[in-house]
Design an enzyme around this catalytic site. Structure first.
Site, PDB file in Angstrom:
ATOM      1  N   ASP A   1      -5.881  -8.856   9.316  1.00 39.38           N
ATOM      2  CA  ASP A   1      -5.815  -8.990   7.857  1.00 39.38           C
ATOM      3  C   ASP A   1      -5.097 -10.278   7.465  1.00 39.38           C
ATOM      4  O   ASP A   1      -4.165 -10.272   6.652  1.00 39.38           O
ATOM      5  CB  ASP A   1      -5.123  -7.772   7.240  1.00 39.38           C
ATOM      6  CG  ASP A   1      -5.350  -7.708   5.726  1.00 39.38           C
ATOM      7  OD1 ASP A   1      -6.275  -8.395   5.230  1.00 39.38           O
ATOM      8  OD2 ASP A   1      -4.595  -7.000   5.039  1.00 39.38           O
TER       9      ASP A   1
ATOM     10  N   ALA B   1       4.371   0.998   0.788  1.00 47.42           N
ATOM     11  CA  ALA B   1       5.789   0.647   0.666  1.00 47.42           C
ATOM     12  C   ALA B   1       6.091  -0.164  -0.577  1.00 47.42           C
ATOM     13  O   ALA B   1       5.212  -0.793  -1.157  1.00 47.42           O
ATOM     14  CB  ALA B   1       6.193  -0.175   1.884  1.00 47.42           C
TER      15      ALA B   1
ATOM     16  N   GLY C   1       0.820  -1.205   0.000  1.00 47.85           N
ATOM     17  CA  GLY C   1       0.000   0.000   0.000  1.00 47.85           C
ATOM     18  C   GLY C   1       0.856   1.258   0.000  1.00 47.85           C
ATOM     19  O   GLY C   1       0.778   2.090  -0.912  1.00 47.85           O
TER      20      GLY C   1
HETATM   21  P1  ADP Z   1       1.099  -5.054   1.767  1.00 49.37           P
HETATM   22  O1  ADP Z   1       1.006  -4.588   3.161  1.00 49.37           O
HETATM   23  O2  ADP Z   1       0.357  -4.165   0.821  1.00 49.37           O
HETATM   24  O3  ADP Z   1       0.814  -6.508   1.540  1.00 49.37           O
HETATM   25  P2  ADP Z   1       3.940  -5.196   2.161  1.00 49.37           P
HETATM   26  O4  ADP Z   1       4.641  -3.907   2.168  1.00 49.37           O
HETATM   27  O5  ADP Z   1       3.769  -5.928   3.429  1.00 49.37           O
HETATM   28  O6  ADP Z   1       2.626  -4.905   1.385  1.00 49.37           O
HETATM   29  O7  ADP Z   1       4.663  -6.188   1.170  1.00 49.37           O
HETATM   30  C1  ADP Z   1       4.703  -5.961  -0.212  1.00 49.37           C
HETATM   31  C2  ADP Z   1       5.260  -7.190  -0.903  1.00 49.37           C
HETATM   32  O8  ADP Z   1       6.638  -7.315  -0.564  1.00 49.37           O
HETATM   33  C3  ADP Z   1       4.638  -8.492  -0.462  1.00 49.37           C
HETATM   34  O9  ADP Z   1       3.511  -8.823  -1.206  1.00 49.37           O
HETATM   35  C4  ADP Z   1       5.775  -9.495  -0.714  1.00 49.37           C
HETATM   36  O10 ADP Z   1       5.786  -9.894  -2.063  1.00 49.37           O
HETATM   37  C5  ADP Z   1       6.999  -8.678  -0.388  1.00 49.37           C
HETATM   38  N1  ADP Z   1       7.420  -8.882   1.000  1.00 49.37           N
HETATM   39  C6  ADP Z   1       6.977  -8.253   2.104  1.00 49.37           C
HETATM   40  N2  ADP Z   1       7.595  -8.690   3.210  1.00 49.37           N
HETATM   41  C7  ADP Z   1       8.473  -9.632   2.812  1.00 49.37           C
HETATM   42  C8  ADP Z   1       9.414 -10.484   3.481  1.00 49.37           C
HETATM   43  N3  ADP Z   1       9.561 -10.441   4.801  1.00 49.37           N
HETATM   44  N4  ADP Z   1      10.150 -11.331   2.741  1.00 49.37           N
HETATM   45  C9  ADP Z   1       9.991 -11.397   1.391  1.00 49.37           C
HETATM   46  N5  ADP Z   1       9.119 -10.638   0.702  1.00 49.37           N
HETATM   47  C10 ADP Z   1       8.367  -9.760   1.383  1.00 49.37           C
END
Ligand code: ADP
Length: 660
Positions: free
Chosen positions: A180, A69, A67
């Protein structure tokens, strides 16, 4: 190594392209770059420095977008440790409430320490961005895995759910609600361990009366109480678990309809379908997790004690290949006679070796050996030579001799007491296609249910002369073409939505979707692997060749058995054949969802019994290929003429005698 790889990924125009794996030098160069090109977008910087500690990090590939990041691989240049870094530009969180949201996520997440929660390492900010360094989960999320796999097998679902419940239990003990829970927030590490992540919507648990009635942001799996603005409690997280379990097993969420209003209505009423392809334990657990009233849902501890967990196989570890293809659990299943026999034949008396494979989920080194076993099994399933013969000598599978002869035979017997002369049959999970009936117990229970429905109707239905008025047939799926080539390979059929299926003589089943590209493979009821015809696992090449051959043959040579066509489902075959059986007068086919079809050879009439919207419907296709569909309940009260009744009686008898 890791560092070199990251740096090698830099675009050619990057000012860091001469950067060497020397942390100090990298930092200096980066500072210089930022000064020289202050107009360049700040998030493009490859080397990032934490102003508080002076530590330098190298930004690698993008992992995903959220969202606020974007998430990147990020390497600590002093230790070479790799993190998943959420990078949030200040410009994206310029409003106070946006910044508060990020701060709240950091505050909640940073204090959590659990094996099944994504570890929060560190956070800092520079003048352009906020950086959150998280445990790196190299196998991405369950959403990515499900996208590649379409559906997961029950043992895999047990494996993942156990870890989700463990992480969630810890969260609830810390009085934190996740709010969520969804497949995209279950991350998977290199060693296939699951980690619950993304605390963007998480909140401290408040006493029931003090709960906020709305959530800022939209959780994926809304519960009835959240929709009704009664607040989100631990039970609402449990509801989401039910949605997650359902989605993993069936490849679609439980409350998916064509419009949002209808979806909300289904959620409020906790109304969803539970296909009979699932085990009864899975169905029971899903039903209790998705109970309309929050208090009726099980506690987390109780979930793990449910029969679904205690009575089914739960692997201790999963091989990484599960991210893209289904594991071969049936190698270790005692019921799977075909694979067991083949394995025994391959290894002769070396039982220890076969037993060794029983533990295949524990060790990764063995994956290679398993691959060899599968390759050898392939030769036993259908040899290359046989396949070659089928395609090269131009032989076509002939619609069996009986079918042609039967057209001239007399009609049906007039009473239910007439014996059924069985000719040939096949069952899912059994490697027999002849006299011996080795059906799976689940197939038996599907058959029993259908038989008791038919019997109940026949015993109570009045006799009338006229055929009653029918209703619409809905989206009826039925067999429009079939080919019996069981003397060599198996029984093939085409459904009204153009999906082609083959029940092979070895007891396995394959469906080719209408797109002619996707194959669903079943070795037993409810356990499915999916792959594409462009990328067939080596052990299935022979069977897929035969499947395509059947499809081609039916397309080119056979006429539809009636004019009712249905819409193609591009995702999943709703129906696959559990059992077929031929007598001297008719062909019977029983499907996974209880759909039951009988084709009578002499006059080409057909009976199809199925459920639609939880009601039994009977379709009769007459000699002129014209169909009429009735609610079974209407037939029961209004009655039906003798010719239809006779066919129903004969069909019931076939079902009852299928194991004689
Ligand atoms: P949202 O909150 O919109 O799902 P995030 O910022 O948590 O988005 O994560 C965006 C994307 O980054 C995730 O869908 C995933 O593909 C990747 N991601 C997030 N956290 C991790 C992690 N700890 N390890 C690997 N990939 C990650």
């Amino acid at each position: 190594m890791e560092l070199l790889r990251n740096i090698a990924q830099q675009p050619a125009n990057s000012s860091n392209k001469t950067c060497e794996p020397n942390p100090q030098r990298s930092c200096e160069m980066q500072r210089k770059k930022t000064e020289d090109h202050s107009h360049a977008p700040a998030e493009m910087a490859r080397i990032v420095t934490d102003p508080a500690t002076g530590k330098c990090y190298c930004r690698g590939k993008v992992l995903g977008k959220g969202g606020f990041a974007k998430c990147y691989e990020m390497t600590d240049l002093s230790t070479s440790k790799v993190y998943a870094a959420k990078i949030i530009p200040h410009t994206r969180v310029s409003k106070p409430h946006q910044r508060e949201k990020i701060d709240r996520e950091i505050e909640l997440h940073r204090v959590l320490h659990h094996k099944h929660i994504v570890h929060f390492y560190h956070h800092f900010e520079d003048k352009d961005n906020i950086y959150i360094l998280l445990e790196y989960c190299s196998r991405r999320s369950l959403a990515h895995i499900l996208k590649a796999r379409k559906v997961l097998m029950e043992p895999e679902v047990r494996y993942y759910l156990r870890q989700i419940v463990s992480g969630l239990k810890y969260l609830h003990e810390q009085e934190i609600l996740h709010r969520d829970l969804k497949l995209g927030n279950f991350f998977v590490s290199e060693s296939m361990e699951l980690k619950v992540g993304d605390f963007g919507l998480a909140a401290k648990l408040e006493p029931a009366g003090d709960r906020k009635k709305t959530i800022c942001g939209t959780p994926n799996y809304l519960s009835p109480e959240v929709l009704n603005k009664q607040g989100h409690g631990c039970e609402s997280d449990v509801w989401a678990l039910g949605c997650v379990m359902y989605t993993m097993l069936l490849g679609r969420p439980p409350f998916e309809t064509t419009n949002l209003k209808e979806t909300y209505r289904c959620i409020r009423e906790a109304r969803f379908s539970l296909p009979s392809t699932l085990s009864s334990q899975a169905r029971q657990l899903i039903s209790s997790l998705l109970a309309k009233t929050p208090e009726d849902r099980p506690l987390l501890d109780h979930i793990l004690r449910h029969d679904f967990f205690t009575q089914g196989f739960m692997p201790e570890r999963l091989p990484a290949s599960c991210c893209h293809s289904a594991p071969d659990f049936h190698v270790s299943s005692p019921a799977k006679s075909f694979f067991k026999k083949a394995a025994a034949a391959l290894f002769g008396g070396r039982r220890d070796k076969v037993k060794y494979y029983d533990t295949l989920n524990k060790l990764t080194k063995e994956e290679e050996d398993i691959y060899k076993l599968r390759r050898d099994l392939k030769k036993t399933v259908i040899t290359q030579q046989q396949t070659k013969q089928l395609t090269e000598d131009g032989r076509t599978p002939s619609p069996s001799a009986e079918r042609a002869v039967a057209a001239s035979t007399e009609g049906l017997p007039s009473t239910t007491r007439d014996t059924i002369r069985l000719i040939v049959r096949g069952s899912l999970g059994s490697c027999s296609s002849s006299s011996e009936c080795l059906e799976d117990s689940t197939t038996g229970s599907v058959a029993e249910t259908v038989a008791s429905v038919l019997r109940g109707c026949l015993e109570n239905m009045p006799k009338v002369d006229d055929i009653p008025k029918g209703t619409g047939c809905g989206n009826l799926q039925w067999v429009t073409k079939w080919v019996d080539y069981s003397n060599k390979y198996g029984f093939g059929y085409q459904l009204s939505d153009h999906i082609v299926g083959v029940l092979f003589n070895n007891g396995t089943h394959m469906s080719l979707l209408a797109d002619k590209k996707t194959v669903h493979y079943y070795a037993e009821l409810g356990q499915c692997s999916v792959f594409y015809t462009s990328d067939v696992p080596e052990q299935f090449v022979g069977q897929v060749t035969v499947l395509k051959y059947f499809a081609h043959y039916m397309e080119e040579n056979l006429m539809d058995g009636g004019d009712l066509l249905s819409q193609a489902d591009t995702h999943m075959p709703r129906l696959y054949l559990l059992q077929w059986l031929k007598s001297d007068r008719a062909l019977m086919m029983l499907f996974n969802d209880g759909t039951f079809q009988v084709n009578f050879y002499h006059d080409h009439t057909k009976i199809i019994l199925c459920t639609q919207k939880e009601e039994y419907m009977l379709t009769y296709i007459n000699e002129e290929r014209v169909s009429s569909t009735f609610r079974l309940s209407s037939l029961l009260s209004a009655g039906c003429p003798a010719d239809l009744r006779q066919r129903m009686e004969y069909s019931l008898n076939m079902l009852l005698q299928r194991c004689n």
